[in-house]
Motif scaffolding. Structure first.
Motif, short mmCIF file in Angstrom:
data_model
loop_
_atom_site.label_atom_id
_atom_site.label_comp_id
_atom_site.label_asym_id
_atom_site.label_seq_id
_atom_site.Cartn_x
_atom_site.Cartn_y
_atom_site.Cartn_z
N GLU A 17 -8.71 -18.16 -0.19
CA GLU A 17 -8.31 -17.38 -1.36
C GLU A 17 -9.11 -16.07 -1.44
N ILE A 18 -10.39 -16.14 -1.10
CA ILE A 18 -11.20 -14.93 -1.05
C ILE A 18 -10.77 -14.06 0.13
N TYR A 19 -10.42 -14.70 1.24
CA TYR A 19 -9.94 -13.93 2.40
C TYR A 19 -8.68 -13.13 2.03
N VAL A 20 -7.75 -13.76 1.32
CA VAL A 20 -6.54 -13.07 0.89
C VAL A 20 -6.89 -11.90 -0.03
N PHE A 21 -7.79 -12.14 -0.96
CA PHE A 21 -8.25 -11.10 -1.88
C PHE A 21 -8.79 -9.89 -1.11
N LEU A 22 -9.66 -10.14 -0.15
CA LEU A 22 -10.28 -9.05 0.62
C LEU A 22 -9.25 -8.36 1.51
N ARG A 23 -8.42 -9.17 2.19
CA ARG A 23 -7.49 -8.59 3.17
C ARG A 23 -6.40 -7.75 2.49
#
Length: 385
Positions: A17-23
């Protein structure tokens, strides 16, 4: 800077979920998928802003030129703090996190956590919503700007569960032997116990050898039973039939089980006039699971993930199914899911009885007697292939 309790530990699904936020703040686009999970060329939503609810603030992350402008609003005092970071930093941290998730079992990702602290993200979970991420997008269909909530499923590390198992997701069946036949449950469970395939073996023995009839009686969780009926009143019975097929036909593939169910047509639907009725009902179930329906929370089909579903593929590519692509989304779910059998929590030394100190108290899969009648339970869990 607002002081908040920080929580930076989680599994790969949570860190995704954090990866999606950053990407998404890096690329500024959310690609649309076809029903085989492939990005469709030139179909994407432009990312304008991501909104996160933290423990004591509401944060706004706005893409502007080559920077992300960040506005942090204190929920109690209304005090506002603003600052910015280059988009390139978000790209770097997204790459770093993805590499770590693909190559390690680390649950803390300290360098990424340090960056999250800098941008006032206090937890890897958005604490304010059932949705996993809230995004302001520009819709390529009509050019309109709207804020939408998405649920996130990740295939990094392991295939994601669509519908989680629990004690309440047991389906209870009455087992009716032929007239005059009695069954010693202890002996039956001991004879049929094995490490793999014991449930299928028990069903085969009950139906083929002992000629028992197996009749669905109910769902263990009354909340789940009502949730399923809210989607479609026949859904508890339909899923109960599918679970039996899963073990009698020895196939976990949800689409194949539904095809067999359609051929058998135990609920007597007019499939000649109305076509694939069973398939439609199963797709509705999968859709509502993906959009937020859980076993122990009342469900009336009000989607918090109003935008749809974001999928993180095994290599970190991100695609989505917008609510506009509902039929495409349901077809993807139908083709891509299977039944999963969680631990039965059965005592190996005493088959047919719960294992003491079992971590997961699902307690299903063996024959038992209650009020003079025989019963067996099957557990419902659905996972992506």
């Amino acid at each position: 800077m607002v002081t908040q309790k920080e929580t930076y530990s989680g599994n790969k699904g949570e860190w995704s979920e954090i990866y999606v936020f950053l990407r998404l703040l890096d690329t500024g686009r959310l690609n649309v998928a076809d029903d085989d999970l492939r990005a469709i060329p030139d179909e994407f939503y432009k990312i304008l802003e991501i909104i996160r609810k933290e423990t004591s603030t509401t944060n706004f992350y706005v893409r502007k030129d080559d920077t992300v402008s960040i506005r942090v609003t204190n929920d109690e005092s209304g005090e506002v703090e603003t600052f910015s970071f280059p988009i390139a930093v978000f790209a770097q941290k997204a790459d770093e996190l993805l590499n770590q998730m693909l190559t390690t079992t680390d649950k803390k990702h300290q360098s990424v956590a340090d960056f999250l602290k800098e941008i006032q993200v206090s937890s890897i979970k958005d604490v304010g919503h059932k949705r996993d991420i809230s995004i302001k997008i520009e819709d390529f269909h009509n050019g309109m700007t709207q804020e939408l909530g998405f649920s996130i499923k990740s295939f990094i590390g392991a295939n994601s569960t669509l519908f989680n198992a629990g004690p309440g997701t047991n389906f209870i069946y009455r087992v009716i032997p032929p007239a005059g036949v009695s069954i010693d449950c202890d002996a039956f469970n001991a004879e049929t116990y094995c490490d793999n395939g014991k449930i299928a073996g028990r069903f085969a023995k009950l139906t083929n050898e002992l000629k028992c009839r197996i009749i669905f009686e109910g769902v263990q969780s009354k909340c789940l039973d009502q949730n399923l009926k809210a989607i479609d009143f026949s859904l508890p019975q339909l899923l109960a039939q599918l679970l039996q097929i899963r073990f009698l036909e020895n196939t976990a593939d949800l689409k194949r089980c539904t095809e067999i169910l359609t051929e058998q047509n135990p609920l007597g639907f007019d499939t000649k006039t109305h076509g694939p009725v069973y398939e439609y009902k199963v797709k509705r179930f999968l859709q509502d699971c993906a959009m937020g329906m859980t076993p122990e929370k009342p469900w009336l089909g009000l989607y918090d993930a109003t935008g749809g579903q974001i999928i993180v593929k095994e290599d970190g590519e991100i695609v989505c199914y917008h609510i506009y692509e509902l039929n495409r989304f349901m077809e993807y779910l139908f083709k891509s899911t299977k039944f999963e059998s969680p631990s039965t929590s059965e005592d190996k030394e005493h088959p047919g009885y719960p294992r003491k100190n079992a971590k997961k108290k699902f307690f299903y899969g063996w024959l038992y007697q209650e009020a003079g009648e025989y019963h067996i339970k099957l557990n419902l869990q659905v996972r992506f292939k």
